[in-house]
Design an enzyme around this catalytic site. Structure first.
Site, PDB file in Angstrom:
ATOM      1  N   GLU A   1     -10.105  -3.127  -5.999  1.00 44.15           N
ATOM      2  CA  GLU A   1      -9.379  -2.055  -5.331  1.00 44.15           C
ATOM      3  C   GLU A   1      -9.569  -0.746  -6.076  1.00 44.15           C
ATOM      4  O   GLU A   1      -9.464  -0.705  -7.301  1.00 44.15           O
ATOM      5  CB  GLU A   1      -7.873  -2.338  -5.308  1.00 44.15           C
ATOM      6  CG  GLU A   1      -7.442  -3.580  -4.582  1.00 44.15           C
ATOM      7  CD  GLU A   1      -5.968  -3.530  -4.219  1.00 44.15           C
ATOM      8  OE1 GLU A   1      -5.500  -2.449  -3.800  1.00 44.15           O
ATOM      9  OE2 GLU A   1      -5.292  -4.561  -4.347  1.00 44.15           O
TER      10      GLU A   1
ATOM     11  N   SER B   1       0.833  -1.199   0.000  1.00 41.23           N
ATOM     12  CA  SER B   1       0.000   0.000   0.000  1.00 41.23           C
ATOM     13  C   SER B   1       0.874   1.258   0.000  1.00 41.23           C
ATOM     14  O   SER B   1       1.695   1.430  -0.896  1.00 41.23           O
ATOM     15  CB  SER B   1      -0.952  -0.050   1.201  1.00 41.23           C
ATOM     16  OG  SER B   1      -1.975   0.911   1.079  1.00 41.23           O
TER      17      SER B   1
ATOM     18  N   HIS C   1      -7.653  -5.216  -1.264  1.00 45.64           N
ATOM     19  CA  HIS C   1      -6.387  -4.539  -1.006  1.00 45.64           C
ATOM     20  C   HIS C   1      -5.480  -5.385  -0.115  1.00 45.64           C
ATOM     21  O   HIS C   1      -5.908  -5.895   0.918  1.00 45.64           O
ATOM     22  CB  HIS C   1      -6.695  -3.197  -0.332  1.00 45.64           C
ATOM     23  CG  HIS C   1      -5.527  -2.290  -0.167  1.00 45.64           C
ATOM     24  ND1 HIS C   1      -4.823  -1.776  -1.219  1.00 45.64           N
ATOM     25  CD2 HIS C   1      -4.940  -1.794   0.960  1.00 45.64           C
ATOM     26  CE1 HIS C   1      -3.860  -0.989  -0.768  1.00 45.64           C
ATOM     27  NE2 HIS C   1      -3.906  -0.988   0.558  1.00 45.64           N
TER      28      HIS C   1
END
Length: 296
Positions: free
Chosen positions: A233, A139, A263
């Site tokens: 996502e 991320s 995610h």
């Protein structure tokens, strides 16, 4: 992964709520992730790396030469070296390469580019020690990894042997079509909470700065990249555009897209076969790149 399993995985996640303070977000995130069991074969040891706090993530039997420098996710606002260990440990176990998880500074107390400076300082020490390095991150940690590679290139440091990016956030300007097109499909994020987090991180800086949004950067000379992302996502296009740009600029790059996965779906290892397969692929990439020595 069956359709039902993918739906179940998404159902285990909760949509981010706008307006919560960083302190509230950190407390909730830590409650979920800061004490997950790592396995009886894992030892965590506090250290510093380039003057930045970190955790050595030692897995029994993971004694190959080289090191994984892991950068945790959390929107640059939450998360820690301990939460990063949740993915650093399985990567180390599966690749046989030791790992270190970095406690880089967080926004809004330390906005962009503080995290870049911390990651670069840690990387510089590893390079000066002569270690072969693969950088990995999920991320925001994936975006930070790319920003660090660009900063290292600007300083004339050698590039690492490779980089592994799980659902990387590569565009804090939020210009990717999936930010809106996948908003109802993504069980975790939406444009409003991504905008809130980006503002906290940037602290007024230009969101199109290449160190903040490396998908917009000149990527020439970066090391081989492995990018993994789920189709469920809002950040899907952060990966797709990154991979296309890297390929156009003669960077070796591989992309794994898992349909219907959320995610950082690698967190579902042991529950979803594709999560284990993704970690296995990432570990093979790491071991191969470390075995081949550092890239220039």
């Amino acid at each position: 992964m069956s359709v039902e399993e993918r739906e179940a995985a998404r159902g285990m996640m909760q949509k981010g709520v706008v307006g919560r303070s960083p302190e509230q977000q950190r407390a909730d995130f830590d409650e979920l992730f800061a004490s997950l069991p790592l396995g009886d074969d894992v030892t965590l040891t506090e250290r510093t790396l380039g003057g930045v706090p970190a955790l050595d993530v030692r897995v029994d039997g993971a004694d190959r030469a080289g090191v994984i420098l892991y950068l945790h996710g959390g929107g640059y606002v939450i998360g820690s070296a301990r939460t990063g260990a949740n993915l650093a440990a399985p990567l180390s176990r599966r690749s046989g390469v030791p790992a270190v998880s970095l406690e880089y500074r967080l926004a809004p107390e330390h906005p962009f580019p503080a995290g870049i400076h911390d990651a670069l300082a840690a990387y510089r020490e590893l390079v000066e020690d002569g270690q072969a390095v693969v950088v990995a991150g999920d991320s925001a940690g994936g975006g930070l990894a790319l920003g660090m590679l660009l900063a290292a290139r600007a300083e004339g440091l050698p590039q690492p042997a490779g980089a592994v990016l799980f659902s990387p956030w590569t565009d804090v300007a939020l210009t990717g079509p999936s930010i809106d097109a996948r908003g109802d499909y993504d069980p975790l994020f939406s444009r409003p909470n991504m905008e809130e987090t980006a503002a906290l991180y940037l602290g007024g800086a230009d969101p199109r700065n290449e160190l903040a949004s490396p998908v917009l950067a000149d990527l020439k000379g970066l090391p081989p990249l492995l990018v993994q992302v789920g189709s469920a996502e809002v950040l899907l296009d952060d990966s797709l555009r990154l991979v296309a740009r890297a390929a156009e600029q003669e960077v070796d790059v591989s992309l794994d897209v898992v349909a219907g996965a959320p995610h950082v779906f690698q967190y579902f290892a042991g529950l979803l076969p594709e999560a284990d397969e993704a970690l296995d692929h990432a570990a093979t990439f790491i071991a191969t790149r470390i075995g081949g020595g550092a890239a220039n």
